[in-house]
Design an enzyme around this catalytic site. Structure first.
Site, PDB file in Angstrom:
ATOM      1  N   LYS A  35       0.845  -1.201   0.000  1.00 49.00           N
ATOM      2  CA  LYS A  35       0.000   0.000   0.000  1.00 49.00           C
ATOM      3  C   LYS A  35       0.881   1.252   0.000  1.00 49.00           C
ATOM      4  O   LYS A  35       0.648   2.195  -0.746  1.00 49.00           O
ATOM      5  CB  LYS A  35      -0.890  -0.036   1.250  1.00 49.00           C
ATOM      6  CG  LYS A  35      -2.038   0.929   1.207  1.00 49.00           C
ATOM      7  CD  LYS A  35      -2.918   0.815   2.438  1.00 49.00           C
ATOM      8  CE  LYS A  35      -3.827  -0.390   2.391  1.00 49.00           C
ATOM      9  NZ  LYS A  35      -4.657  -0.527   3.594  1.00 49.00           N
ATOM     10  N   ARG A 149     -18.270  10.411   3.785  1.00 47.48           N
ATOM     11  CA  ARG A 149     -19.153   9.575   2.974  1.00 47.48           C
ATOM     12  C   ARG A 149     -18.349   9.110   1.780  1.00 47.48           C
ATOM     13  O   ARG A 149     -17.689   9.938   1.121  1.00 47.48           O
ATOM     14  CB  ARG A 149     -20.343  10.389   2.457  1.00 47.48           C
ATOM     15  CG  ARG A 149     -21.263  10.916   3.520  1.00 47.48           C
ATOM     16  CD  ARG A 149     -22.117  12.034   2.950  1.00 47.48           C
ATOM     17  NE  ARG A 149     -21.291  13.155   2.501  1.00 47.48           N
ATOM     18  CZ  ARG A 149     -21.729  14.162   1.745  1.00 47.48           C
ATOM     19  NH1 ARG A 149     -22.972  14.194   1.323  1.00 47.48           N
ATOM     20  NH2 ARG A 149     -20.926  15.156   1.385  1.00 47.48           N
ATOM     21  N   CYS A 262     -19.269   0.830   6.760  1.00 48.65           N
ATOM     22  CA  CYS A 262     -19.546   1.563   8.004  1.00 48.65           C
ATOM     23  C   CYS A 262     -20.881   1.226   8.639  1.00 48.65           C
ATOM     24  O   CYS A 262     -20.926   0.650   9.724  1.00 48.65           O
ATOM     25  CB  CYS A 262     -19.460   3.061   7.745  1.00 48.65           C
ATOM     26  SG  CYS A 262     -17.788   3.615   7.416  1.00 48.65           S
ATOM     27  N   LYS A 265     -21.642  -2.486  10.151  1.00 49.17           N
ATOM     28  CA  LYS A 265     -20.788  -2.907  11.276  1.00 49.17           C
ATOM     29  C   LYS A 265     -20.911  -1.939  12.452  1.00 49.17           C
ATOM     30  O   LYS A 265     -20.845  -2.347  13.610  1.00 49.17           O
ATOM     31  CB  LYS A 265     -19.325  -3.066  10.839  1.00 49.17           C
ATOM     32  CG  LYS A 265     -18.595  -1.760  10.612  1.00 49.17           C
ATOM     33  CD  LYS A 265     -17.116  -1.863  10.923  1.00 49.17           C
ATOM     34  CE  LYS A 265     -16.366  -0.588  10.576  1.00 49.17           C
ATOM     35  NZ  LYS A 265     -16.166   0.371  11.621  1.00 49.17           N
TER      36      LYS A 265
HETATM   37  C1  UDX Z   1     -21.786   6.445   5.994  1.00 48.62           C
HETATM   38  C2  UDX Z   1     -22.157   7.778   6.644  1.00 48.62           C
HETATM   39  O1  UDX Z   1     -23.058   8.473   5.776  1.00 48.62           O
HETATM   40  C3  UDX Z   1     -20.916   8.594   6.897  1.00 48.62           C
HETATM   41  O2  UDX Z   1     -21.254   9.813   7.537  1.00 48.62           O
HETATM   42  C4  UDX Z   1     -19.978   7.789   7.771  1.00 48.62           C
HETATM   43  O3  UDX Z   1     -18.781   8.495   8.010  1.00 48.62           O
HETATM   44  C5  UDX Z   1     -19.667   6.446   7.133  1.00 48.62           C
HETATM   45  O4  UDX Z   1     -20.872   5.758   6.828  1.00 48.62           O
HETATM   46  P1  UDX Z   1     -21.132   5.675   3.539  1.00 48.62           P
HETATM   47  O5  UDX Z   1     -20.908   4.314   4.080  1.00 48.62           O
HETATM   48  O6  UDX Z   1     -20.140   6.246   2.582  1.00 48.62           O
HETATM   49  O7  UDX Z   1     -21.212   6.731   4.731  1.00 48.62           O
HETATM   50  O8  UDX Z   1     -22.522   5.632   2.804  1.00 48.62           O
HETATM   51  P2  UDX Z   1     -23.915   6.387   2.806  1.00 48.62           P
HETATM   52  O9  UDX Z   1     -23.967   7.413   1.753  1.00 48.62           O
HETATM   53  O10 UDX Z   1     -24.295   6.800   4.172  1.00 48.62           O
HETATM   54  O11 UDX Z   1     -24.851   5.191   2.334  1.00 48.62           O
HETATM   55  C6  UDX Z   1     -24.896   3.982   3.066  1.00 48.62           C
HETATM   56  C7  UDX Z   1     -25.794   2.977   2.417  1.00 48.62           C
HETATM   57  O12 UDX Z   1     -27.148   3.367   2.569  1.00 48.62           O
HETATM   58  C8  UDX Z   1     -25.574   2.725   0.931  1.00 48.62           C
HETATM   59  O13 UDX Z   1     -25.616   1.324   0.701  1.00 48.62           O
HETATM   60  C9  UDX Z   1     -26.755   3.417   0.293  1.00 48.62           C
HETATM   61  O14 UDX Z   1     -27.114   2.816  -0.940  1.00 48.62           O
HETATM   62  C10 UDX Z   1     -27.830   3.227   1.344  1.00 48.62           C
HETATM   63  N1  UDX Z   1     -28.903   4.226   1.303  1.00 48.62           N
HETATM   64  C11 UDX Z   1     -28.615   5.550   1.497  1.00 48.62           C
HETATM   65  C12 UDX Z   1     -30.220   3.825   1.118  1.00 48.62           C
HETATM   66  O15 UDX Z   1     -30.513   2.631   0.969  1.00 48.62           O
HETATM   67  N2  UDX Z   1     -31.213   4.768   1.106  1.00 48.62           N
HETATM   68  C13 UDX Z   1     -30.956   6.096   1.288  1.00 48.62           C
HETATM   69  O16 UDX Z   1     -31.905   6.873   1.271  1.00 48.62           O
HETATM   70  C14 UDX Z   1     -29.620   6.490   1.480  1.00 48.62           C
END
Ligand code: UDX
Length: 436
Positions: A35, A149, A262, A265
């Protein structure tokens, strides 16, 4: 300011690059030689908008470098600990092995006045356990959670919507908060909320934010389940309740639910930690949130089976999407891939496509067939299931054109991102989530 970033995974790589982009001198440290080598050569380890550009610029400016030698952290004003806290293999709790290893390795190189800023997502109570050893080295521990995110990670790191810093309530704590203010100077100057609090609150801000977001998604998916047996339409419902500013429309997207590295878990680790604290009942709803979420994956599979009139064996199913969400190549706990794997398990001839995540998906599930070209994926399909709402499928896929490629015009919209009327008028049998 001289900074070190310990752990160059998703969080660390982005954080190191972002800190160098605002003018700090940053060394990113990771135990994984490969890495470190690839980052040093300017190769971004994953797909994230602007990461490649800022990595290249950081290396070229001389402000950013990477090393596998933790001794290189010596002399940094702030040491950001960004290692992963995955789910334990045999349970729901967070595995803190990497956090402890990072602290153990870093301690000998701390100098008086150094600030160690933990950014990893940890169970509440971790920082106060780690603090004494940091203090013994004459340094001070701050807990500074991240809210990146995926897909927006660089932007979130460079220009976060809030900064949260947990510090001890003493002079050393004030020193740590002041130094982190200086490290994040562009945000501070811009007036971004900078919240200084205790360790436990800082740790909880992170997990409770993720718990809230997960709950919001599972709430609308629970409404989807009710809509399915009543003939209601969950998208219209979400639009209607979303107009209430107290509720808001964001994160009310019903579909196959949340995945990624995230939310799943973190809610499990939170529930497990609350149980350890004797407060399991306070967040027992998170177990339901998890269960609702996992049921939606099964629902999407059922809809495909229905579309094939129950005869799945040998039927060609085109799966549009593998990443857990668009603008990401991450397939960790991806609902999209799980749908594909289950259909394959039922005997379907599954072909998966994705604009960014095929390589990662293949590594995780080599038993699936992958096809880079969207139209080739659709060719001869008996059913199509859209599971990641990439623009390539949501906006750019023309139902008339797609209809000329498939064997049967049957589409399951696992993300409720297509216009049913448009697809139906092009001769497709359309099924969404949370609709009759
Ligand atoms: C998330 C948090 O948003 C972020 O603040 C944190 O630091 C890490 O975890 P992330 O894992 O990048 O970020 O994804 P996010 O945009 O939150 O989406 C998570 C999941 O929810 C995705 O699988 C997405 O498809 C799903 N989702 C999101 C839905 O099913 N419906 C929605 O309305 C929004």
């Amino acid at each position: 300011m001289k900074l070190s970033v310990i752990g160059c995974g998703y969080l660390g790589a982005v954080h190191a690059v972002a800190m160098a982009s605002i003018g700090h001198e940053v060394v990113g440290i990771d135990v994984d030689e490969r890495k470190v080598q690839s980052l040093s050569q300017g190769i971004a380890p994953f797909f994230e908008p602007r990461l490649q550009e800022l990595l290249t610029a950081g290396l070229a400016s001389g402000l950013l470098r990477f090393s596998s030698d933790i001794a290189e952290a010596r002399g940094s004003a702030v040491h950001f600990v960004c290692v992963g806290t995955p789910q334990q293999a045999d349970g729901d709790r967070a595995d803190l092995t990497f956090v402890h290893a990072a602290f153990d390795a870093l301690l000998p190189y701390l100098s008086s006045g150094d600030v160690v800023a933990g950014k990893s997502t940890v169970p509440v109570g971790t920082a106060s356990q780690l603090a004494p050893q940091v203090e013994q080295a004459g340094a001070v521990l701050a807990w500074n959670p991240e809210f990146l995110r995926e897909g927006w990670a660089v932007q979130d790191a460079v220009d976060p919507d809030r900064l949260v810093v947990g510090v001890p309530d003493n002079a050393a704590g004030m020193h740590a908060a002041a130094r982190l203010r200086a490290a994040y100077y562009p945000s501070v100057e811009k007036g971004t909320p900078f919240i200084v609090t205790d360790y436990a609150t800082a740790e909880l801000v992170k997990v409770s934010a993720n718990a809230f977001l997960a709950t919001k998604i599972s709430f609308i998916n629970a409404m989807a389940e009710i809509a399915e047996v009543t003939g209601a339409d969950v998208t219209t419902l979400a639009d209607a309740i979303g107009h209430d500013v107290r509720i808001g429309r964001r994160f009310l997207g019903a579909g196959i639910g949340f995945g990624g590295g995230c939310l799943p878990k973190d809610i499990r680790a939170f529930a497990a930690r609350a149980e350890e604290l004797g407060r399991g009942e306070s967040v027992a709803f998170l177990r339901e949130v998890d269960a609702i979420n996992l049921r939606r994956r099964a629902r999407a599979v059922d809809l495909v089976v229905d579309a094939l009139d129950g005869a799945v064996l040998g039927k060609r199913v085109a799966v549009l999407g593998a990443a857990f969400k668009p603008y990401s190549d991450d397939v960790r706990d991806s609902p999209a891939l799980e749908v594909a794997v289950r259909l394959k398990g039922l005997g379907a001839d599954v072909v998966v496509t994705d604009p960014a995540a095929i390589d990662n998906a293949r590594r995780m599930h080599p038993q699936l067939a992958y096809e880079a070209d969207r139209d080739a994926t659709l060719a001869g399909a008996d059913a199509v299931v859209l599971v990641t709402e990439w623009d390539e499928y949501r906006r750019e896929l023309d139902p008339v054109h797609a209809g000329t490629l498939v064997s049967n015009r049957k589409i399951i919209d696992g993300r409720n991102c297509l216009d049913p009327a448009v697809w139906r008028s092009a001769g497709w049998t359309y099924r969404g989530m949370g609709q009759a």
